[in-house]
Design an enzyme around this catalytic site. Sequence first.
Site, PDB file in Angstrom:
ATOM      1  N   LYS A 279       0.874  -1.487   0.113  1.00 32.55           N
ATOM      2  CA  LYS A 279      -0.178   0.040   0.143  1.00 32.55           C
ATOM      3  C   LYS A 279       1.390   1.414  -0.162  1.00 32.55           C
ATOM      4  O   LYS A 279       2.434   1.271   0.145  1.00 32.55           O
ATOM      5  CB  LYS A 279      -0.631  -0.027   0.984  1.00 32.55           C
TER       6      LYS A 279
ATOM      7  N   TYR B 213     -12.446  -2.091  -3.172  1.00 28.15           N
ATOM      8  CA  TYR B 213     -13.254  -1.891  -2.426  1.00 28.15           C
ATOM      9  C   TYR B 213     -14.482  -1.573  -1.438  1.00 28.15           C
ATOM     10  O   TYR B 213     -14.997  -0.886  -0.821  1.00 28.15           O
ATOM     11  CB  TYR B 213     -12.327  -0.715  -1.355  1.00 28.15           C
TER      12      TYR B 213
ATOM     13  N   ARG C 145      -2.646 -14.641   4.824  1.00 31.38           N
ATOM     14  CA  ARG C 145      -2.943 -14.189   6.026  1.00 31.38           C
ATOM     15  C   ARG C 145      -2.530 -13.776   7.296  1.00 31.38           C
ATOM     16  O   ARG C 145      -2.112 -12.924   7.933  1.00 31.38           O
ATOM     17  CB  ARG C 145      -4.500 -14.638   5.941  1.00 31.38           C
TER      18      ARG C 145
ATOM     19  N   THR D 288      -5.455  -6.591  10.956  1.00 26.96           N
ATOM     20  CA  THR D 288      -5.524  -5.947  10.228  1.00 26.96           C
ATOM     21  C   THR D 288      -4.558  -4.512  10.768  1.00 26.96           C
ATOM     22  O   THR D 288      -4.830  -3.486  10.258  1.00 26.96           O
ATOM     23  CB  THR D 288      -7.476  -4.932  10.386  1.00 26.96           C
TER      24      THR D 288
ATOM     25  N   ARG E  79       2.431  -6.308   8.937  1.00 28.45           N
ATOM     26  CA  ARG E  79       1.859  -4.882   9.620  1.00 28.45           C
ATOM     27  C   ARG E  79       2.163  -4.668  11.008  1.00 28.45           C
ATOM     28  O   ARG E  79       2.542  -3.713  11.181  1.00 28.45           O
ATOM     29  CB  ARG E  79       0.529  -5.661  10.058  1.00 28.45           C
TER      30      ARG E  79
ATOM     31  N   ASN F 223      -2.110   0.319   6.428  1.00 33.76           N
ATOM     32  CA  ASN F 223      -1.881  -0.686   7.433  1.00 33.76           C
ATOM     33  C   ASN F 223      -0.869  -1.364   6.540  1.00 33.76           C
ATOM     34  O   ASN F 223      -0.524  -2.806   5.832  1.00 33.76           O
ATOM     35  CB  ASN F 223      -2.006  -1.645   7.967  1.00 33.76           C
TER      36      ASN F 223
ATOM     37  N   HIS G 204      -1.919  -5.544   1.581  1.00 28.71           N
ATOM     38  CA  HIS G 204      -3.097  -6.225   1.112  1.00 28.71           C
ATOM     39  C   HIS G 204      -2.774  -7.449   1.190  1.00 28.71           C
ATOM     40  O   HIS G 204      -1.833  -8.036   0.614  1.00 28.71           O
ATOM     41  CB  HIS G 204      -4.184  -5.775  -0.147  1.00 28.71           C
TER      42      HIS G 204
ATOM     43  N   GLU H 269      -9.387 -10.181  -7.796  1.00 32.47           N
ATOM     44  CA  GLU H 269      -8.726  -9.344  -7.568  1.00 32.47           C
ATOM     45  C   GLU H 269      -7.298  -9.206  -8.115  1.00 32.47           C
ATOM     46  O   GLU H 269      -7.121  -8.366  -8.914  1.00 32.47           O
ATOM     47  CB  GLU H 269      -8.467  -8.980  -6.063  1.00 32.47           C
TER      48      GLU H 269
HETATM   49  P1  IDP Z   1      -7.900  -6.141   5.833  1.00 30.02           P
HETATM   50  O1  IDP Z   1      -7.326  -5.792   4.766  1.00 30.02           O
HETATM   51  O2  IDP Z   1      -7.085  -7.182   7.055  1.00 30.02           O
HETATM   52  O3  IDP Z   1      -8.616  -7.920   5.029  1.00 30.02           O
HETATM   53  P2  IDP Z   1     -10.783  -5.523   6.003  1.00 30.02           P
HETATM   54  O4  IDP Z   1     -11.926  -5.210   6.962  1.00 30.02           O
HETATM   55  O5  IDP Z   1     -11.062  -6.267   3.896  1.00 30.02           O
HETATM   56  O6  IDP Z   1      -8.877  -5.166   6.557  1.00 30.02           O
HETATM   57  O7  IDP Z   1     -10.513  -3.596   5.394  1.00 30.02           O
HETATM   58  C1  IDP Z   1      -9.738  -3.256   4.363  1.00 30.02           C
HETATM   59  C2  IDP Z   1      -8.535  -1.865   4.132  1.00 30.02           C
HETATM   60  O8  IDP Z   1     -10.237  -0.448   4.329  1.00 30.02           O
HETATM   61  C3  IDP Z   1      -8.200  -2.607   5.629  1.00 30.02           C
HETATM   62  O9  IDP Z   1      -6.760  -3.515   5.184  1.00 30.02           O
HETATM   63  C4  IDP Z   1      -7.656  -0.958   6.398  1.00 30.02           C
HETATM   64  O10 IDP Z   1      -6.814  -0.220   4.602  1.00 30.02           O
HETATM   65  C5  IDP Z   1      -9.240   0.217   6.055  1.00 30.02           C
HETATM   66  N1  IDP Z   1      -9.978  -0.474   7.174  1.00 30.02           N
HETATM   67  C6  IDP Z   1      -9.723  -0.897   7.997  1.00 30.02           C
HETATM   68  N2  IDP Z   1     -10.353  -0.947   8.758  1.00 30.02           N
HETATM   69  C7  IDP Z   1     -10.920   0.665   9.132  1.00 30.02           C
HETATM   70  C8  IDP Z   1     -11.037   1.507  10.543  1.00 30.02           C
HETATM   71  O11 IDP Z   1     -11.691   0.686  11.531  1.00 30.02           O
HETATM   72  N3  IDP Z   1     -10.538   2.684  10.170  1.00 30.02           N
HETATM   73  C9  IDP Z   1      -9.943   2.869   9.088  1.00 30.02           C
HETATM   74  N4  IDP Z   1     -10.028   1.896   8.419  1.00 30.02           N
HETATM   75  C10 IDP Z   1      -9.643   0.700   8.051  1.00 30.02           C
HETATM   76 MG    MG Z   2      -9.729  -7.726   3.184  1.00 30.81          MG
END
Ligand code: IDP
Ligand code: MG
Length: 139
Positions: A11, A51, A87, A93, A104, A114, A117, A128
Site C-alpha cells: 500500500k 473496495y 493472511r 488489520t 503489518r 497498514n 493487502h 482481485e
Molecule cells: P483486511 O485488509 O485485513 O482484509 P478489511 O476489513 O478488509 O481488512 O479492510 C480493508 C482495509 O480498510 C484495511 O486493510 C484498512 O486499510 C482499512 N480499514 C479497515 N478497518 C478500518 C478502520 O476501522 N479504520 C480505518 N481503516 C480501516
Molecule cells: Mg479484507
Amino acid sequence: MANNKTFTMIKPDAVEAGNIGSITKMIQEAGFVIKAMKLTKLSKERAGQFYAIHKERPFYTDLCNYMSSGPIVPMILEKENAVEDFRTLIGATNPKEAAEGTIRNLFAKSIEANAIHGSDSDENAIIEGNFFFSEVEKF
Ligand code: IDP
Ligand code: MG
C-alpha cells in the site's frame, strides 16, 4: 480451483517509506512465488471499485483517498494454501493487534495505512488479481 494463489498489494504508506524491497524479501522467504508484479497507482474511482465491499463502512471515503494517494505494488503470489498462509504472514488489520514479526507488525503505520493487502478467499484472490493484471502479465 486449487487454492494455491493469492493477491496482494503493497500500500502507499509502505511504498512511500521505501519498504518495497524488505516486504518483497519477506514474501519470497516465506515461500511465495511472484507470478505478477508492477508499480502502479489507483485513481480514487478505481480504489472505490476495488473496495466496493466496504462502501457502507464509515472509513470508506478515507480508505479510497488513502489508497489513491500514491504508488502501490500489486502482485499475484503462488504457494500451497496461499490465501490462509499469506493472511498469517501479514497479521491482523490493526497493526496494534498484528502478531510479532508479521508484515503489518513491522511496517504498518495505522489501522488504515497498514502496509499491505491480502485476499480473504480463493474466489476474491482471482477477482482481485484480474482487477490489476491481464493474462499476458501473469507468469
Ligand atoms: P483486511 O485488509 O485485513 O482484509 P478489511 O476489513 O478488509 O481488512 O479492510 C480493508 C482495509 O480498510 C484495511 O486493510 C484498512 O486499510 C482499512 N480499514 C479497515 N478497518 C478500518 C478502520 O476501522 N479504520 C480505518 N481503516 C480501516
Ligand atoms: Mg479484507
